[in-house]
Design a protein around this motif. Structure first.
Motif, PDB file in Angstrom:
ATOM      1  N   ASP A 203       9.577  72.387-116.329  1.00  0.00           N
ATOM      2  CA  ASP A 203       9.495  72.018-114.917  1.00  0.00           C
ATOM      3  C   ASP A 203       8.441  70.931-114.711  1.00  0.00           C
ATOM      4  O   ASP A 203       8.626  70.019-113.889  1.00  0.00           O
ATOM      5  CB  ASP A 203       9.160  73.244-114.062  1.00  0.00           C
ATOM      6  N   LEU A 204       7.337  71.036-115.438  1.00  0.00           N
ATOM      7  CA  LEU A 204       6.309  70.000-115.356  1.00  0.00           C
ATOM      8  C   LEU A 204       6.876  68.653-115.806  1.00  0.00           C
ATOM      9  O   LEU A 204       6.636  67.622-115.168  1.00  0.00           O
ATOM     10  CB  LEU A 204       5.121  70.371-116.247  1.00  0.00           C
ATOM     11  N   ALA A 205       7.627  68.678-116.884  1.00  0.00           N
ATOM     12  CA  ALA A 205       8.233  67.444-117.390  1.00  0.00           C
ATOM     13  C   ALA A 205       9.192  66.856-116.368  1.00  0.00           C
ATOM     14  O   ALA A 205       9.264  65.626-116.196  1.00  0.00           O
ATOM     15  CB  ALA A 205       8.960  67.717-118.705  1.00  0.00           C
ATOM     16  N   GLY A 206       9.914  67.720-115.668  1.00  0.00           N
ATOM     17  CA  GLY A 206      10.834  67.243-114.638  1.00  0.00           C
ATOM     18  C   GLY A 206      10.109  66.538-113.505  1.00  0.00           C
ATOM     19  O   GLY A 206      10.570  65.500-113.004  1.00  0.00           O
ATOM     20  N   ILE A 207       8.962  67.090-113.080  1.00  0.00           N
ATOM     21  CA  ILE A 207       8.169  66.465-112.024  1.00  0.00           C
ATOM     22  C   ILE A 207       7.701  65.076-112.464  1.00  0.00           C
ATOM     23  O   ILE A 207       7.784  64.099-111.709  1.00  0.00           O
ATOM     24  CB  ILE A 207       6.956  67.354-111.685  1.00  0.00           C
ATOM     25  N   LEU A 208       7.258  64.973-113.700  1.00  0.00           N
ATOM     26  CA  LEU A 208       6.744  63.698-114.207  1.00  0.00           C
ATOM     27  C   LEU A 208       7.853  62.662-114.358  1.00  0.00           C
ATOM     28  O   LEU A 208       7.680  61.497-113.988  1.00  0.00           O
ATOM     29  CB  LEU A 208       6.050  63.921-115.546  1.00  0.00           C
ATOM     30  N   SER A 209       8.977  63.071-114.906  1.00  0.00           N
ATOM     31  CA  SER A 209      10.061  62.109-115.127  1.00  0.00           C
ATOM     32  C   SER A 209      10.667  61.645-113.810  1.00  0.00           C
ATOM     33  O   SER A 209      11.079  60.482-113.675  1.00  0.00           O
ATOM     34  CB  SER A 209      11.148  62.727-116.019  1.00  0.00           C
ATOM     35  N   GLU A 210      10.676  62.521-112.808  1.00  0.00           N
ATOM     36  CA  GLU A 210      11.183  62.125-111.494  1.00  0.00           C
ATOM     37  C   GLU A 210      10.298  61.045-110.870  1.00  0.00           C
ATOM     38  O   GLU A 210      10.789  60.124-110.209  1.00  0.00           O
ATOM     39  CB  GLU A 210      11.248  63.342-110.567  1.00  0.00           C
ATOM     40  N   ALA A 211       8.990  61.154-111.101  1.00  0.00           N
ATOM     41  CA  ALA A 211       8.052  60.208-110.487  1.00  0.00           C
ATOM     42  C   ALA A 211       7.891  58.921-111.290  1.00  0.00           C
ATOM     43  O   ALA A 211       7.741  57.836-110.705  1.00  0.00           O
ATOM     44  CB  ALA A 211       6.691  60.876-110.313  1.00  0.00           C
ATOM     45  N   PHE A 212       7.924  59.028-112.620  1.00  0.00           N
ATOM     46  CA  PHE A 212       7.560  57.877-113.447  1.00  0.00           C
ATOM     47  C   PHE A 212       8.678  57.383-114.352  1.00  0.00           C
ATOM     48  O   PHE A 212       8.497  56.403-115.071  1.00  0.00           O
ATOM     49  CB  PHE A 212       6.343  58.236-114.317  1.00  0.00           C
ATOM     50  N   GLY A 213       9.801  58.050-114.333  1.00  0.00           N
ATOM     51  CA  GLY A 213      10.891  57.658-115.212  1.00  0.00           C
ATOM     52  C   GLY A 213      10.954  58.547-116.438  1.00  0.00           C
ATOM     53  O   GLY A 213      10.109  59.427-116.640  1.00  0.00           O
ATOM     54  N   ALA A 214      11.939  58.335-117.256  1.00  0.00           N
ATOM     55  CA  ALA A 214      12.184  59.189-118.416  1.00  0.00           C
ATOM     56  C   ALA A 214      10.959  59.274-119.318  1.00  0.00           C
ATOM     57  O   ALA A 214      10.334  58.257-119.635  1.00  0.00           O
ATOM     58  CB  ALA A 214      13.382  58.673-119.199  1.00  0.00           C
ATOM     59  N   LEU A 215      10.637  60.498-119.736  1.00  0.00           N
ATOM     60  CA  LEU A 215       9.537  60.695-120.668  1.00  0.00           C
ATOM     61  C   LEU A 215      10.027  60.436-122.084  1.00  0.00           C
ATOM     62  O   LEU A 215      11.171  60.705-122.422  1.00  0.00           O
ATOM     63  CB  LEU A 215       9.012  62.130-120.579  1.00  0.00           C
ATOM     64  N   LYS A 216       9.145  59.919-122.890  1.00  0.00           N
ATOM     65  CA  LYS A 216       9.482  59.726-124.298  1.00  0.00           C
ATOM     66  C   LYS A 216       8.346  60.253-125.153  1.00  0.00           C
ATOM     67  O   LYS A 216       7.164  60.084-124.819  1.00  0.00           O
ATOM     68  CB  LYS A 216       9.750  58.254-124.608  1.00  0.00           C
ATOM     69  N   GLU A 217       8.695  60.914-126.242  1.00  0.00           N
ATOM     70  CA  GLU A 217       7.676  61.492-127.105  1.00  0.00           C
ATOM     71  C   GLU A 217       6.819  60.390-127.707  1.00  0.00           C
ATOM     72  O   GLU A 217       7.321  59.328-128.091  1.00  0.00           O
ATOM     73  CB  GLU A 217       8.328  62.321-128.210  1.00  0.00           C
ATOM     74  N   SER A 218       5.525  60.636-127.759  1.00  0.00           N
ATOM     75  CA  SER A 218       4.586  59.638-128.272  1.00  0.00           C
ATOM     76  C   SER A 218       3.810  60.193-129.452  1.00  0.00           C
ATOM     77  O   SER A 218       3.390  61.356-129.445  1.00  0.00           O
ATOM     78  CB  SER A 218       3.594  59.234-127.177  1.00  0.00           C
ATOM     79  N   ARG A 219       3.620  59.368-130.452  1.00  0.00           N
ATOM     80  CA  ARG A 219       2.805  59.741-131.603  1.00  0.00           C
ATOM     81  C   ARG A 219       1.492  58.961-131.625  1.00  0.00           C
ATOM     82  O   ARG A 219       0.766  58.997-132.611  1.00  0.00           O
ATOM     83  CB  ARG A 219       3.593  59.521-132.889  1.00  0.00           C
ATOM     84  N   LYS A 220       1.198  58.270-130.517  1.00  0.00           N
ATOM     85  CA  LYS A 220      -0.052  57.526-130.443  1.00  0.00           C
ATOM     86  C   LYS A 220      -1.249  58.467-130.320  1.00  0.00           C
ATOM     87  O   LYS A 220      -2.335  58.164-130.798  1.00  0.00           O
ATOM     88  CB  LYS A 220      -0.034  56.552-129.260  1.00  0.00           C
ATOM     89  N   VAL A 221      -1.042  59.582-129.624  1.00  0.00           N
ATOM     90  CA  VAL A 221      -2.117  60.550-129.442  1.00  0.00           C
ATOM     91  C   VAL A 221      -2.020  61.578-130.551  1.00  0.00           C
ATOM     92  O   VAL A 221      -0.983  62.212-130.731  1.00  0.00           O
ATOM     93  CB  VAL A 221      -2.027  61.246-128.075  1.00  0.00           C
ATOM     94  N   LYS A 222      -3.095  61.727-131.291  1.00  0.00           N
ATOM     95  CA  LYS A 222      -3.097  62.683-132.388  1.00  0.00           C
ATOM     96  C   LYS A 222      -4.151  63.741-132.125  1.00  0.00           C
ATOM     97  O   LYS A 222      -5.204  63.466-131.561  1.00  0.00           O
ATOM     98  CB  LYS A 222      -3.362  61.973-133.717  1.00  0.00           C
ATOM     99  N   GLY A 223      -3.869  64.937-132.574  1.00  0.00           N
ATOM    100  CA  GLY A 223      -4.823  66.027-132.452  1.00  0.00           C
ATOM    101  C   GLY A 223      -4.672  66.959-133.625  1.00  0.00           C
ATOM    102  O   GLY A 223      -3.834  66.756-134.504  1.00  0.00           O
ATOM    103  N   ASN A 224      -5.508  67.998-133.639  1.00  0.00           N
ATOM    104  CA  ASN A 224      -5.472  68.949-134.742  1.00  0.00           C
ATOM    105  C   ASN A 224      -4.598  70.147-134.457  1.00  0.00           C
ATOM    106  O   ASN A 224      -4.432  71.012-135.313  1.00  0.00           O
ATOM    107  CB  ASN A 224      -6.897  69.425-135.050  1.00  0.00           C
ATOM    108  N   GLY A 225      -4.053  70.210-133.233  1.00  0.00           N
ATOM    109  CA  GLY A 225      -3.305  71.381-132.830  1.00  0.00           C
ATOM    110  C   GLY A 225      -1.839  71.108-132.563  1.00  0.00           C
ATOM    111  O   GLY A 225      -1.279  70.103-133.003  1.00  0.00           O
ATOM    112  N   PRO A 226      -1.195  71.989-131.779  1.00  0.00           N
ATOM    113  CA  PRO A 226       0.258  71.974-131.625  1.00  0.00           C
ATOM    114  C   PRO A 226       0.789  71.162-130.450  1.00  0.00           C
ATOM    115  O   PRO A 226       1.989  71.206-130.180  1.00  0.00           O
ATOM    116  CB  PRO A 226       0.569  73.456-131.409  1.00  0.00           C
TER     117      PRO A 226
END
Length: 322
Positions: A203-226
């Protein structure tokens, strides 16, 4: 190292205290919890020994947590020692940010690479309701100081049911303006968290995509977790989702936890683990400590069972290590 499920375990989260200067609704009761006695928590020297054994086992990443880690005296001394352990490649911290303004430069100089700041709203009034403290301005100043010191910053937002569409969009704009990734973390049924439900990340993703356009997975941000990160448009903002309940990631779990009183905990949703403080104070050798941790971690549970009725509330996150 590999556990019995053939998962690579290369990440340890270390709680240095069960004390906290906030009283967040989903973490602690309003009156707080009787803290551990000082002599019952691990010393910095004991934590360093455990991390040295961890590095021998193949653990490369250390996250310092609490409670609130910045309330522990001279925490930058511990950070420096951890960062100097051969084999440890990254030392990071999760903090509520209230004391970060005063500590950011020292932490960076000691070898800390990044901080995850727990911030569940950008509305000062809602912040005060959630945390039961009026510390919003201190947290925001801490975030600025961390960036100025050269620390990488991420925001952790624990998603509660009253999170509004407007707040979701406010976090997205915050990410774009400050160049800070925001991670929405699904509420887990642990301790006081059992009393709350969360908006689904879908549902959060739906709110974001409605406001800003289609979401796309990004590998620019890296972390140690999931966290799985997404961006949109000109890729100035980044949102991460951590969905331990609705989208289980146990098959790729790479972590163990050390509580402030010295219990090596293998999974948030399991009593599995071993007391390490006792053997340390009884004089266990470095090789003995290595063997104890090795045997224990190999038996890490295959999966959590958050989806099942957990019965009693159980320990709170400040007691487990957030």
């Amino acid at each position: 190292m590999k556990d019995s499920c053939n998962r690579t375990i290369d990440y340890i989260r270390i709680s240095v205290t069960d004390r906290c200067n906030l009283r967040c609704l989903y973490c602690m009761p309003e009156e707080g919890i009787a803290p551990l006695r000082h002599e019952d928590i691990l010393t910095y020297q004991e934590i360093v020994r455990i991390c040295e054994a961890s590095a021998r086992l193949g653990i490369r990443k250390v996250k310092v947590t609490g409670g609130e880690p910045l309330v522990r005296k001279d925490i930058e001394v511990l950070i420096k020692e951890l960062a100097q352990i051969p084999g440890i490649e990254d030392v990071t911290m999760t903090t509520n940010g209230c004391l970060l303004k005063e500590k950011a430069a020292e932490l960076k100089a000691a070898g800390l690479s990044s901080v995850n700041v727990s911030l569940d709203t950008l509305d000062p009034q809602r912040f005060a309701r959630i945390t039961r403290r009026d510390s919003f301005d201190s947290v925001m100043e801490g975030i600025k100081s961390a960036q100025a010191a050269g620390l990488k910053v991420k925001i952790n937002c624990a998603v509660m049911e009253d999170l509004t569409k407007e707040e979701v969009l406010a976090f997205a704009r915050f990410s774009m303006e400050r160049k800070i990734p925001v991670r929405f973390i699904e509420m887990m049924p642990i301790g006081q968290g059992k009393n709350y439900k969360a908006m689904e990340n879908d549902d959060l993703a739906g709110i974001l995509s409605e406001a800003f356009g289609a979401l796309k997975e990004s590998r620019k941000v890296k972390g140690n977790g999931p966290a799985v990160y997404y961006t949109w448009g000109d890729e100035t903002g980044f949102i991460g989702f951590i969905s331990a309940v609705s989208h289980k990631f146990c098959r790729t779990c790479n972590r163990v936890r050390l509580t402030s009183d010295g219990f090596l905990k293998l999974c948030l949703d399991s009593p599995a683990g071993v007391d390490i403080k006792g053997p340390l104070r009884e004089g266990i050798s470095d090789d003995g400590l290595f063997d104890l941790m090795n045997q224990t971690i190999r038996n890490k549970p295959e999966s959590h069972h958050f989806e099942e009725d957990q019965g009693e509330t159980g320990p709170n996150m400040n007691q487990i290590g957030g």
